[in-house]
Structures are given as C-alpha cells and as structure tokens.
Design an enzyme around this catalytic site. Structure first.
Site, mmCIF file in Angstrom:
data_model
loop_
_atom_site.group_PDB
_atom_site.id
_atom_site.type_symbol
_atom_site.label_atom_id
_atom_site.label_comp_id
_atom_site.label_asym_id
_atom_site.label_seq_id
_atom_site.Cartn_x
_atom_site.Cartn_y
_atom_site.Cartn_z
ATOM 1 N N GLN A 203 0.854 -1.193 0.000
ATOM 2 C CA GLN A 203 0.000 0.000 0.000
ATOM 3 C C GLN A 203 0.892 1.246 0.000
ATOM 4 O OE1 GLN A 203 -0.448 1.944 3.026
ATOM 5 N NE2 GLN A 203 -2.086 3.275 2.267
ATOM 6 N N PHE A 204 0.357 2.389 -0.307
ATOM 7 C CA PHE A 204 1.158 3.582 -0.593
ATOM 8 C C PHE A 204 2.053 4.036 0.559
ATOM 9 C CE2 PHE A 204 1.683 8.175 -1.640
ATOM 10 C CZ PHE A 204 2.479 7.959 -2.748
ATOM 11 N N ASN A 205 1.663 3.740 1.777
ATOM 12 C CA ASN A 205 2.418 4.177 2.948
ATOM 13 C C ASN A 205 3.615 3.280 3.264
ATOM 14 O OD1 ASN A 205 1.609 4.953 6.371
ATOM 15 N ND2 ASN A 205 2.412 6.290 4.814
ATOM 16 N N LYS A 206 3.716 2.143 2.588
ATOM 17 C CA LYS A 206 4.703 1.133 2.975
ATOM 18 C C LYS A 206 6.052 1.376 2.285
ATOM 19 C CE LYS A 206 1.064 -0.314 4.994
ATOM 20 N NZ LYS A 206 0.679 -0.994 6.188
ATOM 21 N N ILE A 207 7.054 0.530 2.610
ATOM 22 C CA ILE A 207 8.432 0.808 2.192
ATOM 23 C C ILE A 207 8.571 0.830 0.677
ATOM 24 C CG2 ILE A 207 10.821 -0.039 2.276
ATOM 25 C CD1 ILE A 207 10.242 -0.954 5.161
#
Ligand SMILES: *Cc1c(COP(=O)(O)O)cnc(C)c1O
Length: 415
Positions: A203-207
């Site tokens: 998802q967009f927030n991940k590394i």
C-alpha cells in the site's frame, strides 16, 4: 522545559525545511515506473494470466524476484496486505472455532483478517521492542490456537528466535506480518521468511509500493497452492489435489505488477538511506537522550532494522507526550504511540467493533478485554516515534538532530 528558545515556547524551529513526505518508495516513483506502466498499457496486457500478448507477466516476474529477495521457495502477489493475511490464514485452514494470537500494537488488519476468515482474534502484549512479547504468548495459547501473528512494526524485527521457540514447542504455525518491514532482516534472514508464512503490504504508505498490493511468501508448496486457490477462484483449473476448494479473488493486476517490479529494484537503496540517516540521528543524540532519562526502544537486531522509524522510550507517558509535542513544534513530526483519547487503529485499545465481538454478521465473536493488553498500552504510551525517510538530505538530518538535541536537552535540564 519552559526554555523560551524551544519552538513549543515560541522560539524559532530547529527544522526549517519541509521534511520529505512519509512515503518511502512512493516518493521515489520515477521514469522507471512510468515506463513500465506505459509498456503494460501499450501491450494491452492488463491481466496476469492472459491478454493480447503472451509470455511471462509482470506480476509473475515480481513474484520470482520477491521470492529471491526474501529467500523463500514461493511468493504470491495479491491485491492488499489485509488480503495477504486472510490468504495466509486460509492456507492454514483457519476458520470458525479457531483462535489467532495477534499483538496489541499492529494495524487493525492483523486482527480483522482473523475475523474475516471467521476466527477469534486473541490479543497478546508487546514488549519494549513494541513487537510481540515472546513471554506473553504462552498464556494466550489454548487448544483452539491455530496461528500466531508476529508483526514487525515500524521496520523493527520481532524477537524471532524466542517466538519460534514457543510456537514450535506448541506446534503452532507463525504468520509474519511484515507489512511495515519489507526487506528488513533478523540475524541475516529476511523478515517474513522465517515463519510458516510471511505477508507484506504494498500500500502507498509502505516501504515499497504500487498504491495497493500485497505479497504472501512461504517455503511450503502445499500452503502455497492453498494460498493460490484462496486468492484466485479459478486456480483449481491448474491444480490437481484432493483438497481443492474455491474461495475468492484477490489477484494483483499487471498495472500494479509493473509498478512494484520497478519499486523492488529500488528497495536496497531505500533501506540503505533510511539506515544511514537513522544511525546518524542515534549516534549524535545518544548522550542527550540518556541524560533525559530516556533510551532507544529495544532493537532485536539493530543491523536488520528497516530504518524507517526511530523510537525512544521515556520514563513516563507525560514526558513522552511533551517530547512528542515539542519535537513536532520544532518541525520534526513526532507522536507518542498510545494516547487514550486519540483514536489510532494501530493499538488494540482503539479496535472498536472488535471489542464487542461484532462483524458484518452482528455479534459473532467473543468480546475483548482491554485489561489483557494493559502492559502494551503502558509501554506504547511512553514510546516517542519519528519517521525517518530515505530522501532526507544531510542538512535535514542535521536539523532533526538539532530538534532532538534541544527537546531532550530541555528534559535533561529539568530532571
Ligand atoms: C498496512 C498494514 C496491513 C494492511 O495492509 P493493506 O495493504 O493496507 O491491506 C497489515 N498489517 C500491518 C502491520 C500494516 O501496517
């Protein structure tokens, strides 16, 4: 702490730059991702299994590369980290009547996945690494326990040796929820590769990211095929086995595959930059942090951290709250990891409907008792968290060091 030079008391900010957005891989989307997506669109091959052009799909290429990075036999790309958790549980045959142990500090998905497959989530405490406390697991195990979900929160490895020892002694499979630690490691092994199954979010927030996406890894071919069947209702056409079943669809599209294939190539530089900045911040502030009566949260393998966060433990929640506010005022966004009044789905105390045992079927699970994870809230309430982004410049790292030095320095003077 009433020093007028602090930004919280009206002084000038230590951090004068706008720090990078907290999307590590997302902020490194560049020409490579654009070219891969464009190529996918030009060929009109948007589905991994077929299209107007033949040959290996981008999703499959990502799976092969991801399995290699993680050092596992199999990798299955899916459409979210939550789906990956449901798939891992379904592969293990988990359903109604079963219990799944989850830590008190994790994104709500780890527990929601259990209820989604019909199982009962059972919350266990975290320790001062803010990951599952190996000594807290045993008291939560019953005859119904079918999996232990370990979550490597904020890029920090859980104490895998001790956790696997407990799990193996009881013959209970371990699912490593590695949504927040893609590429990090423990004693030289990648997180996600040590449990029975590992799951990741893209998802967009991940590394690394393709906006939405997930990954399941395992060394067990039987579990891999079961995961395939749960994620693709048509997979039985390819699989000849006595326990065939049909379930749902959580496939990854070629557009996601195009992006994540390029992001994976950027993984090591992202981790290297985060780790370098993290080390600088720690080395240059260790003395002032200690003088303030604070310390780093426990790092089970300092070498293996993803480096996307820095977490300190204060002696009490009031100090943590003040430090977080003062750091934020300096322009270095910080937060205490548990504030009773501030809803945050990363803490079991804020998992609303799960407390009442409510799902889409109304009341369908046992209620949860927050007393079961009181120790976690006490630790999380003392934990001060900052993000460490790969794209910080050296000058910005200096400014963060200055903010940390000023704020902890003020606490040290008071104490
Ligand atoms: C983000 C996250 C998930 C869920 O991933 P999605 O891709 O958003 O479904 C699960 N567990 C943890 C620990 C996460 O941080």
């Amino acid at each position: 702490m009433d020093d007028p030079r602090l930004a919280i008391n009206g002084g000038p900010k230590a951090v004068t730059d706008d720090l990078p957005e907290i999307y590590p891989g997302g902020m490194r989307i560049g020409e490579e991702e654009i070219a891969a997506v464009t190529d996918t669109l030009r060929t009109k091959r948007l589905f991994r299994f077929y299209g107007p052009v033949e040959g290996p799909s981008k999703v499959e290429a990502f799976e092969v590369a991801a399995a290699q990075v993680m050092g596992t036999k199999h990798a299955l790309a899916v459409n979210s980290g939550t789906a990956a958790l449901c798939i891992a549980m379904a592969a293990l045959g988990i359903g109604p009547g079963d219990e799944v142990i989850v830590p008190a500090f994790t994104w709500v998905s780890s527990a929601a996945a259990a209820t989604t497959v019909g199982a009962q989530p059972v919350v266990a405490d975290v320790d001062e690494s803010l990951t599952l406390d190996p000594t807290a697991i045993e008291a939560r195990i019953t005859d119904a326990t079918k999996a232990i979900v370990v979550v490597h929160m904020r890029g920090v490895p859980a104490d895998m040796d001790a956790i696997l020892e407990v799990a193996n002694r009881h013959g209970i499979p371990v699912i490593e929820d590695t949504a927040q630690a893609f590429g990090a490691s423990y004693k030289g092994r990648r997180l996600g590769s040590m449990g029975t199954l590992g799951t990741y979010s893209l998802q967009f927030n991940k590394i690394i990211t393709c906006g939405e996406g997930g990954l399941v890894v395992t060394n067990d071919t039987d579990l891999y095929e079961r995961a395939q069947m749960f994620h693709d209702v048509a997979a039985i056409e390819e699989l000849d086995r006595p326990d065939r079943f049909v379930a749902t669809v959580s496939r990854m599209s070629e557009l996601q595959g195009a992006v994540i294939g390029e992001q994976l190539k950027k993984l090591e530089p992202i981790l290297a930059d985060c780790r370098r900045h993290g080390r600088t911040i720690v080395e240059r502030t260790a003395d002032v942090v200690a003088a303030a009566g604070c310390r780093s949260a426990v790092e089970n393998d300092p070498e293996g951290l993803a480096g996307i966060s820095k977490i300190w433990l204060a002696p009490d929640a009031a100090t943590a709250q003040w430090v977080a506010e003062a750091l934020s005022a300096e322009g270095c966004e910080a937060r205490a990891l548990f504030t009773p009044s501030a809803s945050d789905l990363h803490d079991a105390s804020h998992w609303g409907p799960l407390h009442e045992g409510v799902s889409w079927r109304g009341k369908s699970f046992r209620e949860m008792d927050a007393a079961a994870w009181g120790r976690s809230d006490e630790i999380l309430g003392r934990a001060i968290h900052i993000d460490v982004m790969p794209d910080l410049t050296d000058a910005q790292v200096d400014q963060v060091v200055e903010a940390v030095t000023r704020v902890f320095g003020a606490v040290a003077e008071k104490s």
